[in-house]
Design an enzyme around this catalytic site. Structure first.
Site, PDB file in Angstrom:
ATOM      1  N   CYS A 116      12.632  -8.841 -16.182  1.00 41.43           N
ATOM      2  CA  CYS A 116      12.602  -7.500 -16.773  1.00 41.43           C
ATOM      3  C   CYS A 116      13.744  -7.230 -17.753  1.00 41.43           C
ATOM      4  CB  CYS A 116      12.618  -6.446 -15.677  1.00 41.43           C
ATOM      5  SG  CYS A 116      11.486  -6.834 -14.342  1.00 41.43           S
ATOM      6  N   HIS A 255      14.410   0.081 -17.987  1.00 43.42           N
ATOM      7  CA  HIS A 255      13.292  -0.676 -17.421  1.00 43.42           C
ATOM      8  C   HIS A 255      12.579   0.232 -16.429  1.00 43.42           C
ATOM      9  CE1 HIS A 255      10.802  -3.458 -15.484  1.00 43.42           C
ATOM     10  NE2 HIS A 255      11.515  -3.555 -14.384  1.00 43.42           N
ATOM     11  N   ASN A 285       5.065  -1.131 -13.987  1.00 43.47           N
ATOM     12  CA  ASN A 285       6.164  -2.028 -14.348  1.00 43.47           C
ATOM     13  C   ASN A 285       5.594  -3.201 -15.145  1.00 43.47           C
ATOM     14  OD1 ASN A 285       8.135  -4.017 -14.360  1.00 43.47           O
ATOM     15  ND2 ASN A 285       8.683  -3.789 -12.197  1.00 43.47           N
TER      16      ASN A 285
HETATM   17  O1  UT7 Z   1      11.041  -4.949 -11.970  1.00 41.52           O
HETATM   18  C1  UT7 Z   1      11.975  -5.294 -10.998  1.00 41.52           C
HETATM   19  C2  UT7 Z   1      11.365  -5.690  -9.750  1.00 41.52           C
HETATM   20  N1  UT7 Z   1      10.828  -4.694  -8.865  1.00 41.52           N
HETATM   21  C3  UT7 Z   1      11.472  -3.631  -8.368  1.00 41.52           C
HETATM   22  O2  UT7 Z   1      12.523  -3.263  -8.804  1.00 41.52           O
HETATM   23  C4  UT7 Z   1      10.897  -2.942  -7.193  1.00 41.52           C
HETATM   24  C5  UT7 Z   1      11.969  -2.281  -6.382  1.00 41.52           C
HETATM   25  N2  UT7 Z   1      11.452  -1.706  -5.128  1.00 41.52           N
HETATM   26  C6  UT7 Z   1      10.635  -0.662  -5.106  1.00 41.52           C
HETATM   27  O3  UT7 Z   1      10.272  -0.093  -6.112  1.00 41.52           O
HETATM   28  C7  UT7 Z   1      10.222  -0.139  -3.734  1.00 41.52           C
HETATM   29  O4  UT7 Z   1      10.979  -0.807  -2.753  1.00 41.52           O
HETATM   30  C8  UT7 Z   1       8.704  -0.314  -3.438  1.00 41.52           C
HETATM   31  C9  UT7 Z   1       7.906   0.669  -4.283  1.00 41.52           C
HETATM   32  C10 UT7 Z   1       8.271  -1.729  -3.721  1.00 41.52           C
HETATM   33  C11 UT7 Z   1       8.424   0.028  -1.972  1.00 41.52           C
HETATM   34  O5  UT7 Z   1       8.876   1.332  -1.657  1.00 41.52           O
HETATM   35  P1  UT7 Z   1       9.770   1.560  -0.353  1.00 41.52           P
HETATM   36  O6  UT7 Z   1      10.011   3.005  -0.274  1.00 41.52           O
HETATM   37  O7  UT7 Z   1      10.975   0.661  -0.466  1.00 41.52           O
HETATM   38  O8  UT7 Z   1       8.797   1.130   0.795  1.00 41.52           O
HETATM   39  P2  UT7 Z   1       8.960  -0.034   1.877  1.00 41.52           P
HETATM   40  O9  UT7 Z   1       8.821  -1.373   1.236  1.00 41.52           O
HETATM   41  O10 UT7 Z   1      10.184   0.236   2.708  1.00 41.52           O
HETATM   42  O11 UT7 Z   1       7.680   0.224   2.758  1.00 41.52           O
HETATM   43  C12 UT7 Z   1       7.499   1.461   3.474  1.00 41.52           C
HETATM   44  C13 UT7 Z   1       6.132   1.408   4.143  1.00 41.52           C
HETATM   45  C14 UT7 Z   1       5.879   0.122   4.927  1.00 41.52           C
HETATM   46  O12 UT7 Z   1       5.151   0.487   6.093  1.00 41.52           O
HETATM   47  P3  UT7 Z   1       5.890   0.644   7.523  1.00 41.52           P
HETATM   48  O13 UT7 Z   1       6.545  -0.680   7.772  1.00 41.52           O
HETATM   49  O14 UT7 Z   1       6.871   1.752   7.322  1.00 41.52           O
HETATM   50  O15 UT7 Z   1       4.764   0.967   8.413  1.00 41.52           O
HETATM   51  C15 UT7 Z   1       4.985  -0.680   4.017  1.00 41.52           C
HETATM   52  O16 UT7 Z   1       4.176  -1.566   4.731  1.00 41.52           O
HETATM   53  O17 UT7 Z   1       5.108   1.473   3.168  1.00 41.52           O
HETATM   54  C16 UT7 Z   1       4.169   0.403   3.378  1.00 41.52           C
HETATM   55  N3  UT7 Z   1       3.594   0.036   2.096  1.00 41.52           N
HETATM   56  C17 UT7 Z   1       2.513   0.645   1.575  1.00 41.52           C
HETATM   57  N4  UT7 Z   1       1.732   1.620   2.030  1.00 41.52           N
HETATM   58  C18 UT7 Z   1       0.719   2.032   1.258  1.00 41.52           C
HETATM   59  C19 UT7 Z   1       4.039  -0.908   1.220  1.00 41.52           C
HETATM   60  N5  UT7 Z   1       3.238  -0.919   0.141  1.00 41.52           N
HETATM   61  C20 UT7 Z   1       2.293   0.024   0.329  1.00 41.52           C
HETATM   62  C21 UT7 Z   1       1.207   0.480  -0.428  1.00 41.52           C
HETATM   63  N6  UT7 Z   1       0.440   1.485   0.072  1.00 41.52           N
HETATM   64  N7  UT7 Z   1       0.900  -0.021  -1.638  1.00 41.52           N
END
Ligand code: UT7
Length: 328
Positions: A116, A255, A285
Site C-alpha cells: 500500500c 492510504h 482498500n
Molecule cells: O492495507 C493495509 C492492510 N490492511 C489493514 O490495514 C487492515 C487493518 N485492520 C482492520 O482494518 C481491521 O482489523 C478489520 C476491519 C480487518 C477487522 O476489524 P476488527 O474490529 O479488528 O475486528 P476483529 O478482527 O477483531 O474481529 C471482530 C469479530 C470477530 O468475531 P468474534 O471473534 O468477536 O466472534 C471476527 O470473526 O468480527 C468477526 N468478523 C466479521 N464479522 C462479520 C471478521 N470479519 C467479519 C466480517 N463480517 N466480514
C-alpha cells in the site's frame, strides 16, 4: 537533462473498473453484514476488474489520463514506475508492459513492490531522478487487481479489498512541488499481511492451492495497531524538517485501509477528521492505488488549491510506510 531543483506532480489520472460489488452482495457470498462491514471499515462498495482486465490494462488507462492532464505525450516520458503487488505476472515487470501499451520510448521501466505504500515510494524515487537532473518527466502509476489474490471464502479479508489504478506525471515546476519525504520499513512485522505462496519459498503446487496459500493472509487487528502508530509517526517525520505543524497541512491524502484507522491517525496528529480525504466508502482498500486515486479525486473535486500544502501518508505490507509533503 533537467536543471530544475523543484519537482512536482504535473498531471493526474485514474482508472476505476465499472463493476461495483456492494456489501449487500457480499452478504450472499460469506457470513457478513452490510452493517458490520460499514461500521468496522467505512466501506460500502468496491470495484472489481473484469476477468480479461489485468493490472497493466488498468495502469495504462490511468497513465493515458495522467499524460493528457499533463499535456504530454508518452514519448515525453524518461522513466516509468509501477507500484503494484498484483503484477500481470512475476516478470516482465508491469511497468514494461505499460511502456509498450502507451507507446513510450525505451526508457527505464520497473515495478516497486511495497504494497500500500507503493505510490509514495514511487513518487519519492521519481523525485530523486528528476531532482538530480538525470530525467525530466516520470510516470508513476499505482495499480492493483486485488480481486485476483482475494480469498472470496474468507470474510475477514474479502470485504476489504477492491481494484483500480491512479497515475501521476512528475516533472519540473517553478513553485512548490515535493517538499519532503519519509520512507520506512519493518520486516519483523512482515507476517501480519502477506501472500504466502507462488514465490521461491512456496512455489505453486496442488497442495499450496488446496491450502489456499495463493491468497492474502492478514492479522487484521494487530495490523490495525501498527497502522495507526506508523502513519502518525510518518506524518510527523515528513512535516518536522519543514517546521510544519498539523494545522499548516490543508489536506491529508491517506492510504484508505479503514476509516477507524484514519480517524485514530487524525486524532494522534491533532487534526479534525475533515482534514483527512476519504473515498474508502466507494472503493475499499485498493492497496497502492488507494492513495493515488484519492489524490486524483481530491484534485478533481477542488479540495486541493494552488499553494496548499498536502500530506500523502500510507502504510502497507512489509511492513512499509511513507509520507510526502507537496506544495500544490
Ligand atoms: O492495507 C493495509 C492492510 N490492511 C489493514 O490495514 C487492515 C487493518 N485492520 C482492520 O482494518 C481491521 O482489523 C478489520 C476491519 C480487518 C477487522 O476489524 P476488527 O474490529 O479488528 O475486528 P476483529 O478482527 O477483531 O474481529 C471482530 C469479530 C470477530 O468475531 P468474534 O471473534 O468477536 O466472534 C471476527 O470473526 O468480527 C468477526 N468478523 C466479521 N464479522 C462479520 C471478521 N470479519 C467479519 C466480517 N463480517 N466480514
Amino acid at each position: 537533462m533537467c536543471e530544475s531543483k523543484k519537482v512536482g506532480i504535473i498531471g493526474l489520472g485514474k482508472y476505476i473498473p465499472e463493476r461495483v460489488l456492494t456489501n449487500k452482495e457480499l452478504e450472499k457470498m460469506v457470513d457478513t453484514t452490510d452493517e458490520w462491514i460499514f461500521t468496522r471499515t467505512g466501506i460500502k462498495e468496491r470495484r472489481i476488474a473484469r476477468a480479461d482486465e489485468a493490472t497493466s490494462d488498468m495502469a495504462a488507462e490511468a497513465a493515458r489520463a495522467a499524460l493528457k492532464d499533463a499535456g504530454l505525450k508518452a514519448e515525453d516520458l524518461d522513466l516509468i514506475i509501477v507500484a503494484t503487488i498484483t503484477p500481470d505476472m512475476f516478470f516482465p515487470a508491469t511497468a514494461c508492459l505499460v511502456q509498450q501499451k502507451i507507446g513510450a520510448r525505451m526508457v527505464p521501466a520497473f515495478d516497486v513492490s511495497v504494497a500500500c505504500s507503493g505510490f509514495i515510494y514511487g513518487i519519492t524515487i521519481a523525485n530523486q531522478f528528476i531532482r538530480s537532473g538525470a530525467y525530466k518527466h516520470a510516470l508513476v502509476i499505482a495499480a492493483e487487481k486485488l480481486s485476483s489474490i482475494t480469498d472470496w471464502s474468507d470474510r475477514a479479508t474479502c470485504v476489504l479489498f477492491g481494484d483500480g489504478a491512479g497515475a501521476a506525471v512528475l516533472g519540473p515546476v517553478d513553485q512548490g512541488g515535493i517538499l519532503s519525504f519519509h520512507l520506512g520499513a519493518n520486516g519483523k512485522a512482515g507476517d501480519l499481511i502477506k501472500l504466502p505462496a507462488g514465490g521461491s519459498r512456496i512455489p505453486a503446487t496442488k497442495k499450496s492451492i488446496e491450502d489456499r496459500l495463493h491468497f492474502i493472509k492478514m492479522e487484521g487487528s494487530e495490523l490495525f495497531k501498527h497502522a495507526v502508530k506508523v502513519m502518525a509517526d510518518a506524518a510527523l517525520e515528513a512535516t518536522k524538517p519543514l517546521g510544519l505543524k498539523a494545522e499548516d497541512i490543508s489536506l491529508v491524502i491517506p492510504h484508505q485501509a479503514n476509516i477507524r484507522i484514519l480517524n485514530a491517525v487524525a486524532k494522534r496528529m491533532g487534526l479534525t477528521p475533515d482534514k483527512i480525504y476519504l473515498n474508502i466508502e466507494k472503493y475499499g482498500n485498493m492497496s497502492a492505488a488507494s492513495s493515488a486515486v484519492a489524490l486524483v479525486e481530491a484534485v478533481q473535486e477542488g479540495r486541493i488549491k494552488k499553494g496548499d500544502k498536502i500530506l500523502l501518508d500510507a502504510f502497507g505490507g512489509g511492513l512499509t510506510w511513507g509520507a510526502i509533503v507537496i506544495e500544490w
